[in-house]
Write an enzyme that holds these catalytic residues in place. Sequence first.
Site, PDB file in Angstrom:
ATOM      1  N   HIS A 157     -10.704  -8.747  -4.449  1.00 24.55           N
ATOM      2  CA  HIS A 157     -10.963  -7.142  -3.840  1.00 24.55           C
ATOM      3  C   HIS A 157      -9.937  -6.879  -2.606  1.00 24.55           C
ATOM      4  O   HIS A 157      -9.438  -5.840  -2.431  1.00 24.55           O
ATOM      5  CB  HIS A 157     -12.582  -7.143  -3.079  1.00 24.55           C
ATOM      6  N   GLU A 158      -9.741  -7.973  -1.769  1.00 26.21           N
ATOM      7  CA  GLU A 158      -8.941  -7.782  -0.495  1.00 26.21           C
ATOM      8  C   GLU A 158      -7.492  -7.756  -1.056  1.00 26.21           C
ATOM      9  O   GLU A 158      -6.558  -7.322  -0.530  1.00 26.21           O
ATOM     10  CB  GLU A 158      -8.990  -8.986   0.326  1.00 26.21           C
ATOM     11  N   GLN A 195      -7.269  -1.798   6.028  1.00 21.68           N
ATOM     12  CA  GLN A 195      -8.342  -1.127   6.347  1.00 21.68           C
ATOM     13  C   GLN A 195      -8.563  -0.886   7.721  1.00 21.68           C
ATOM     14  O   GLN A 195      -9.448  -0.256   8.294  1.00 21.68           O
ATOM     15  CB  GLN A 195      -9.714  -2.100   6.053  1.00 21.68           C
ATOM     16  N   CYS A 215     -17.662  -1.742  -0.129  1.00 24.40           N
ATOM     17  CA  CYS A 215     -16.387  -2.008   0.662  1.00 24.40           C
ATOM     18  C   CYS A 215     -16.688  -1.207   1.905  1.00 24.40           C
ATOM     19  O   CYS A 215     -17.047  -0.180   1.894  1.00 24.40           O
ATOM     20  CB  CYS A 215     -15.197  -1.072  -0.120  1.00 24.40           C
ATOM     21  N   LEU A 216     -16.199  -1.898   2.812  1.00 28.48           N
ATOM     22  CA  LEU A 216     -16.468  -1.363   4.368  1.00 28.48           C
ATOM     23  C   LEU A 216     -15.523   0.164   4.524  1.00 28.48           C
ATOM     24  O   LEU A 216     -16.188   1.026   5.310  1.00 28.48           O
ATOM     25  CB  LEU A 216     -15.783  -2.309   5.562  1.00 28.48           C
ATOM     26  N   GLY A 226     -15.437  -9.207   3.813  1.00 28.02           N
ATOM     27  CA  GLY A 226     -13.987  -9.581   3.947  1.00 28.02           C
ATOM     28  C   GLY A 226     -13.341  -8.221   4.493  1.00 28.02           C
ATOM     29  O   GLY A 226     -14.012  -7.354   4.479  1.00 28.02           O
ATOM     30  N   HIS A 254      -6.631  -4.344  -2.059  1.00 30.29           N
ATOM     31  CA  HIS A 254      -6.379  -3.298  -1.014  1.00 30.29           C
ATOM     32  C   HIS A 254      -5.040  -3.675  -0.595  1.00 30.29           C
ATOM     33  O   HIS A 254      -4.263  -2.594  -0.148  1.00 30.29           O
ATOM     34  CB  HIS A 254      -7.397  -3.890   0.129  1.00 30.29           C
TER      35      HIS A 254
HETATM   36 ZN    ZN Z   1     -12.824  -3.088   0.457  1.00 31.15          ZN
END
Ligand code: ZN
Length: 183
Positions: A127-128, A48, A85-86, A43, A131
């Site tokens: 999660h997204e 991000q 998380c990226l 995701g 963000h």
């Molecule tokens: Zn993340």
Amino acid sequence: MPIRLFGDPVLITPAAEVIDFDKELRTLVSDLTETMLNAPGAGLAAPQIGVPLRVFVWDVDEALGHLINPTLDLSPELQEGTEGCLSFPEILYDTPRAMRVVAKGWNMYGEPISVEGSELLARAIQHETDHLDGIVFIDRLSPENRKLAMKEIRESDWFGTAASAGLTPQFKTSPHSTFGLGL
Ligand code: ZN
């Protein structure tokens, strides 16, 4: 697009609602999808990649999706599971989430859509959406795990070196940094 790492202010800033469902928005969805697939991750949210708009994409169970201006209904039942998380390379922690979610919002053509998911898809959507509210996954950890995560982050190459030099963290080595659990 380069992925912003923890320490970048865009990750703790609430994103704005999308108003114009135009060609630029469709380019954003395609940039997000491509960046997520290259990472690789499950995701990715617009902040991000430095775009402060309420848009995210996912790639769960071999299905790609995207959602704009989401609102969530969460199940009272919870799930446990490891999450990454990226924007936090190599940092993985057990993160409690609702087991199921019903997400309402719009697709990139401005049509209303509803997405129902459980387990990993539900985890990704929560999660997204976090963000988009300037919330990162370490904010969802138990106090004990949050402390451990902060220590690991401070000691990481990507965060520690940049912070001590007064720079925004950047990750330069392995792209496979969250073992497929990056969101
Ligand atoms: Zn993340």
